[in-house]
Design a protein around this motif. Structure first.
Motif, PDB file in Angstrom:
ATOM      1  N   GLU A 101     -10.869 -15.319  18.659  1.00  0.00           N
ATOM      2  CA  GLU A 101     -10.303 -14.596  19.800  1.00  0.00           C
ATOM      3  C   GLU A 101      -9.484 -13.418  19.290  1.00  0.00           C
ATOM      4  OE1 GLU A 101      -8.109 -17.225  22.341  1.00  0.00           O
ATOM      5  OE2 GLU A 101      -8.117 -15.828  24.026  1.00  0.00           O
ATOM      6  N   ARG A 135     -19.376  -9.986  29.536  1.00  0.00           N
ATOM      7  CA  ARG A 135     -19.695 -10.368  28.173  1.00  0.00           C
ATOM      8  C   ARG A 135     -20.790  -9.466  27.647  1.00  0.00           C
ATOM      9  NH1 ARG A 135     -20.533 -16.417  29.098  1.00  0.00           N
ATOM     10  NH2 ARG A 135     -21.005 -16.376  26.887  1.00  0.00           N
ATOM     11  N   GLY A 159     -18.335 -14.494  19.210  1.00  0.00           N
ATOM     12  CA  GLY A 159     -19.122 -15.576  18.608  1.00  0.00           C
ATOM     13  C   GLY A 159     -19.934 -15.058  17.437  1.00  0.00           C
ATOM     14  N   LYS A 176     -13.331 -13.157  23.345  1.00  0.00           N
ATOM     15  CA  LYS A 176     -13.821 -14.107  22.351  1.00  0.00           C
ATOM     16  C   LYS A 176     -15.057 -13.504  21.698  1.00  0.00           C
ATOM     17  CE  LYS A 176     -11.715 -18.224  24.113  1.00  0.00           C
ATOM     18  NZ  LYS A 176     -11.753 -19.678  24.086  1.00  0.00           N
ATOM     19  N   GLU A 186     -12.619 -23.154  17.438  1.00  0.00           N
ATOM     20  CA  GLU A 186     -13.635 -23.295  18.483  1.00  0.00           C
ATOM     21  C   GLU A 186     -15.018 -23.008  17.895  1.00  0.00           C
ATOM     22  OE1 GLU A 186     -12.708 -20.902  21.875  1.00  0.00           O
ATOM     23  OE2 GLU A 186     -14.066 -21.985  23.201  1.00  0.00           O
ATOM     24  N   TYR A 234     -22.221 -21.928  15.604  1.00  0.00           N
ATOM     25  CA  TYR A 234     -21.541 -20.666  15.821  1.00  0.00           C
ATOM     26  C   TYR A 234     -20.043 -20.921  15.827  1.00  0.00           C
ATOM     27  CZ  TYR A 234     -26.179 -19.260  17.203  1.00  0.00           C
ATOM     28  OH  TYR A 234     -27.531 -19.017  17.200  1.00  0.00           O
ATOM     29  N   SER A 235     -19.303 -19.945  15.377  1.00  0.00           N
ATOM     30  CA  SER A 235     -17.850 -20.038  15.455  1.00  0.00           C
ATOM     31  C   SER A 235     -17.367 -18.994  16.443  1.00  0.00           C
ATOM     32  CB  SER A 235     -17.253 -19.784  14.070  1.00  0.00           C
ATOM     33  OG  SER A 235     -15.872 -20.033  14.100  1.00  0.00           O
ATOM     34  N   ILE A 236     -16.268 -19.304  17.129  1.00  0.00           N
ATOM     35  CA  ILE A 236     -15.717 -18.387  18.131  1.00  0.00           C
ATOM     36  C   ILE A 236     -14.317 -17.991  17.713  1.00  0.00           C
ATOM     37  CG2 ILE A 236     -14.985 -18.189  20.538  1.00  0.00           C
ATOM     38  CD1 ILE A 236     -17.226 -20.105  21.284  1.00  0.00           C
ATOM     39  N   THR A 250     -20.083 -25.857  23.415  1.00  0.00           N
ATOM     40  CA  THR A 250     -18.873 -25.230  22.901  1.00  0.00           C
ATOM     41  C   THR A 250     -17.763 -26.272  22.876  1.00  0.00           C
ATOM     42  OG1 THR A 250     -19.550 -23.166  23.922  1.00  0.00           O
ATOM     43  CG2 THR A 250     -17.254 -23.320  23.242  1.00  0.00           C
ATOM     44  N   MET A 277     -22.827 -18.236  26.685  1.00  0.00           N
ATOM     45  CA  MET A 277     -22.731 -17.326  25.524  1.00  0.00           C
ATOM     46  C   MET A 277     -24.061 -16.650  25.291  1.00  0.00           C
ATOM     47  SD  MET A 277     -23.157 -20.464  23.100  1.00  0.00           S
ATOM     48  CE  MET A 277     -22.703 -21.260  24.634  1.00  0.00           C
TER      49      MET A 277
END
Lengths: 79, 79, 79, 79, 79, 79, 79, 79, 79, 79, 79, 79
Positions: free
Chosen positions: J19, D55, J73, J71, L19, J15-17, L69, J1
């Motif tokens: 993909e 990450r 964020g 992903k 998400e 926060y939004s995730i 999350t 994260m």
């Protein structure tokens, strides 16, 4: 692997799965056997098992007992 | 853990992984050994194994046989 | 399964988890025991173990040694 | 894959596993190498690594640094 | 569930597992059947399958084909 | 997976998946490429790969080689 | 963590695991407690719980109830 | 992970991850806080935590204590 | 899960989850339906199902029966 | 994260995730960077990424392109 | 995933992945198709789907509707 | 998931899943509620949530904020 088929091919058998923890001071195999022995006293038609977790209790730096979590499958009898 | 390195350091070895199920009426260790014995009759350069699943067949409330699914790694020979 | 509670109920114990690989030429149970023996020479208050991975080294088509990765939990002592 | 065996076959070695996060502004490989460099300054007998997670941090729509979580295995020395 | 046992109880059978992707424009069941049909032209003693993944290709907002990844187990014949 | 669709839409292709470990002293990308090079000398119609595990061997506190386990998918040819 | 051992050391206890969903409008902890309260009215010797899933129902943009799936372990009594 | 970036951008920090079990008779949040309190008495530079498992001990049909397994990340100091 | 909410909002319902294997010679959907039919003869208030595994038995290179492992949730009735 | 904390401590950020799959003919790092470049043209406040899957397309026995699923964020702005 | 490659080889396409639940009273395949139909009314360039979860609602001991959670991949258009 | 069924039975509803990460200095429940509050200002028909990860930021040996999350499901409106 698959569910055993000794019944006629047209039979739509249903199986139920139950989860237990067998224990033993002796090791993995013995813990599995002890759990199945205990379960077989109340469940009929036991057909397969699957080991899910192997763990245990330590005492004085030694394994005091082995704990094996497993699923047991057995055929439901039809009314 | 890592792939064995007895060849010279510059060798970019490639390994292949195959999946088998070894069985035995005796227990986990014996099922692993039986599966590897059977595989070693056709595969050369076997290098490591990893147990993926432990399960088995029950008959009359006892373990009839143990079934251990495992991956086997072996070094591919270069042409 | 749960952490052992032989201390008074009000104690908010903390446990630490360490990960080791025990090995043995003999099988799964022996590899677990060897790893715990080695760990218990430096860690006190060992309380439980959980098997995470079973694998091993193959040589000449036989299991040369068994390698069992496991987590060990032990109670932290308070200052 | 398996734990390295350069010691005599009878040795029941035990390995310890530690988890670290290596970072780098340059990419995955560099983050792994940086983490191992840092760990090797305090740990001896490092034997293998396994990447667990990749990450990173984003800044102004670019990768600011790469963060690679990995497990490191090293052989415990016997007293 | 467990490996089929129509051979005498003393037989320590070994099974091999292979992974394939069956496809079909018609749906999940058809993709499974197509994959098994193709595999059975080269593999004997096929014994069980396990679905690992269901996915597919979309074209013009419709499913163009279904792709089912599955493992197939078959009994190894002894020499 | 990345199942390529350049064949006529009615074709019910079947794909096989094999698992290999590519290695390299240089990094993740190189280990993937080396493994695919080795596999492509014996497998035709290679279509996609998926990385399953990244690990490696450490020597003297450095990465001695990178080991990338991956699955390779290839289209089965019809007889 | 491990199964509680207040019985004599030689006892090879077996535990059964059941799965329930506890609910509450108040939060995670309350949902766990409600589920255990309900289960304890029919199950004796409850020994441990493990949370498997936390989810819930939303209504008008608020959490209407919390749903916690958990496994409960209890010691089987011997006949 | 939650890797904080207040250090200069060129710093290739390394983080270590340790795993603990915090406990409390009061609930999930309190067990997390108790575990972190205990860890912070010996570890500096604690940076983030991740909950891995929520379980607990039952006594008389009630939760006797909550046990939360978590990973803790902390920045390694450079020599 | 699909926990139904037609009861008054203050009700802290508890649900139980059971695991079964439904089978059918016809396909995935039929195996699910057969398993639920069998379960509904003994369980009341069945509320939702979740498919956990799809596998089956092969005979003569064909699917002899489909085996779908699923979890079933049902509301516990209050005394 | 990797949730950055430069805002005042009382801010309850959300926060939004999302993909995405980034691709490149060059390797893992380049595929990650390409995906983030594309995403950053429409998303503001990108904060972290996590690699979920590494795979790719093979052509003529070579990697034709690398596909990295990740992903992303990003902080939601408050109205 | 099934990333389509009909664009020139130098194109570094990016794909976005969205997650939906399709439902149907009829079965798994129909639920997948219904979900994709609904999504295709707002999303262009849909390229592949992956099934993540199969579950459903039970009413009067029958499946009232099937709910299939799936991921959908679509190519992002470049400005 | 918790897919609500108050619409007529023939409706083949489709749900979308998004998400997010909710945060709070106060604990798990508050972080969930904060995230849902923020999401509900832009998303209508929110129907269920599922917690995927619980983590947080540590400062001075204390939890500075909790980060949960979660996936949120909401019904797509038909045109």
């Amino acid at each position: 692997m698959d569910v055993d088929h000794e019944e006629p091919a047209l039979a739509n058998n249903t199986y139920s799965i139950t989860e237990i923890v067998g224990t033993s001071p002796d090791g993995v195999d013995a813990a599995v056997r002890n759990g199945i022995d205990a379960a077989s006293s109340t469940l009929r038609n036991l057909d397969w098992f699957e080991v899910k977790e192997i763990r245990g209790h330590l005492k004085d730096g030694k394994v005091a007992d082995w704990q094996v979590t497993m699923k047991l499958g057995f055929r439901l009898e039809r009314p």
